[in-house]
Design a protein around this motif. Structure first.
Motif, PDB file in Angstrom:
ATOM      1  N   LYS A  46     -27.545 -16.578 -50.515  1.00  0.00           N
ATOM      2  CA  LYS A  46     -27.769 -16.232 -49.117  1.00  0.00           C
ATOM      3  C   LYS A  46     -27.576 -14.731 -48.918  1.00  0.00           C
ATOM      4  N   SER A  51     -28.597  -8.404 -50.025  1.00  0.00           N
ATOM      5  CA  SER A  51     -29.030  -9.580 -50.776  1.00  0.00           C
ATOM      6  C   SER A  51     -28.649  -9.414 -52.240  1.00  0.00           C
ATOM      7  N   GLU A  74     -33.929  -9.347 -45.074  1.00  0.00           N
ATOM      8  CA  GLU A  74     -34.080 -10.315 -43.986  1.00  0.00           C
ATOM      9  C   GLU A  74     -32.737 -10.888 -43.527  1.00  0.00           C
ATOM     10  N   GLY A 119     -31.467 -14.613 -44.291  1.00  0.00           N
ATOM     11  CA  GLY A 119     -32.399 -15.104 -45.298  1.00  0.00           C
ATOM     12  C   GLY A 119     -31.710 -15.408 -46.619  1.00  0.00           C
ATOM     13  N   TRP A 120     -32.487 -15.473 -47.696  1.00  0.00           N
ATOM     14  CA  TRP A 120     -31.931 -15.742 -49.019  1.00  0.00           C
ATOM     15  C   TRP A 120     -32.803 -15.060 -50.062  1.00  0.00           C
TER      16      TRP A 120
END
Length: 280
Positions: free
Chosen positions: A106, A136, A148, A151-152
């Motif tokens: 994540k 990320s 994002e 997001g992931w």
């Protein structure tokens, strides 16, 4: 916050850093000697300037002997075998997830990190609220906040981002922007910690430290590097970034060790020639 009671100019504190460096020195010296005195037994590529016959050059990686041809990309090899494993040990990731049959992590946001434009100004929305800068994988966090939110990232993409960040973000800055002289001639341990510092931006904000490094004044560089408000705040208990102390201490210790070993290197290769005594 009250008056600052801590400073790295405190010799008692800095002597502790030096004692910790001493405990690491034996393996550090061996790595350094291999790099300079016996390049063929390296655990990492030798500096390009030392490789006279790349087609015959042999190096050992994790106990496995390998021979490389003259078209080997030694920088890519060093990124893969040295910097990537080291940074994976230091960098945390978001929670593990499995999406569409792929394993990944994540994305996450560290409090206080906001996106900035090319001029260094914080980017805001139409209401004047700062845009969060998400992260990320292993520390991939573009300044423009393009990761994002919520997001992931797949493990495959995270690995790709890490390699690109090392090459384009850290190594490019070290060699071209701020220019740490003789970087490719440093011992493997110091190179790893310099790259790790640039990965997070620490050393890039300390021109005095870089000046000491380029002058080969390693003890001065080790102390100067720790003259950092966030570091001092954390040591005194006022900071909000606990990870900054061990990370900065690692580079400080590596600089101390580089200075000790460099002196031995100087002695070995710059011995004064024995002058013949004149006959009476």
């Amino acid at each position: 916050m009250g008056p600052r009671i801590f400073s790295v100019d405190n010799d008692k504190y800095f002597s502790k850093i030096k004692r910790n460096a001493e405990t690491e020195r034996n393996k550090y010296v061996e790595a350094f000697k291999k790099r300079y005195l016996n390049p063929s037994s390296l655990g990492e590529p030798a500096p390009m300037s030392m490789i006279k016959n790349p087609d015959k050059f042999e190096a050992e990686y994790q106990g496995i002997g390998q021979t490389y041809s003259d078209d080997t990309d030694f920088e890519e090899l060093e990124i893969e075998k040295s910097y990537v494993p080291y940074l994976k040990k230091l960098e945390s990731t978001g929670d593990k997830v499995t999406m569409d049959g792929k394993k990944g992590f994540k994305n996450y946001w560290n409090e206080g990190e906001y996106a900035k434009d090319p001029h260094g100004d914080v980017i805001t929305d139409k209401h004047g609220n700062p845009k969060k800068r998400w992260t990320s994988g292993w520390g991939h966090s573009p300044a423009d906040g393009s990761v994002e939110p919520e997001g992931w990232v797949s493990v495959e993409q995270a690995n790709k981002d890490l390699r690109e960040d090392i090459k384009g973000k850290a190594l490019k800055r070290i060699r071209n922007n701020v220019k740490i002289n003789d970087f490719d001639k440093f011992s493997p341990s110091l190179k790893q910690d310099i790259v790790a510092s640039y990965f997070r931006g620490g050393l890039s904000g300390s021109p005095d430290t870089r000046e000491h490094i380029n002058a080969k004044k390693y003890d001065e560089a080790a102390r100067e590097f720790l003259r950092h408000n966030e570091y001092e705040d954390q040591v005194t208990g006022d900071g909000k970034k606990p990870g900054i102390v061990p990370r900065m201490n690692r580079l400080s210790r590596a600089l101390i060790n580089e200075g000790k070993v460099f002196k031995e290197y100087e002695k070995a290769f710059n011995k004064p020639k024995n002058k013949k005594k004149k006959k009476q």
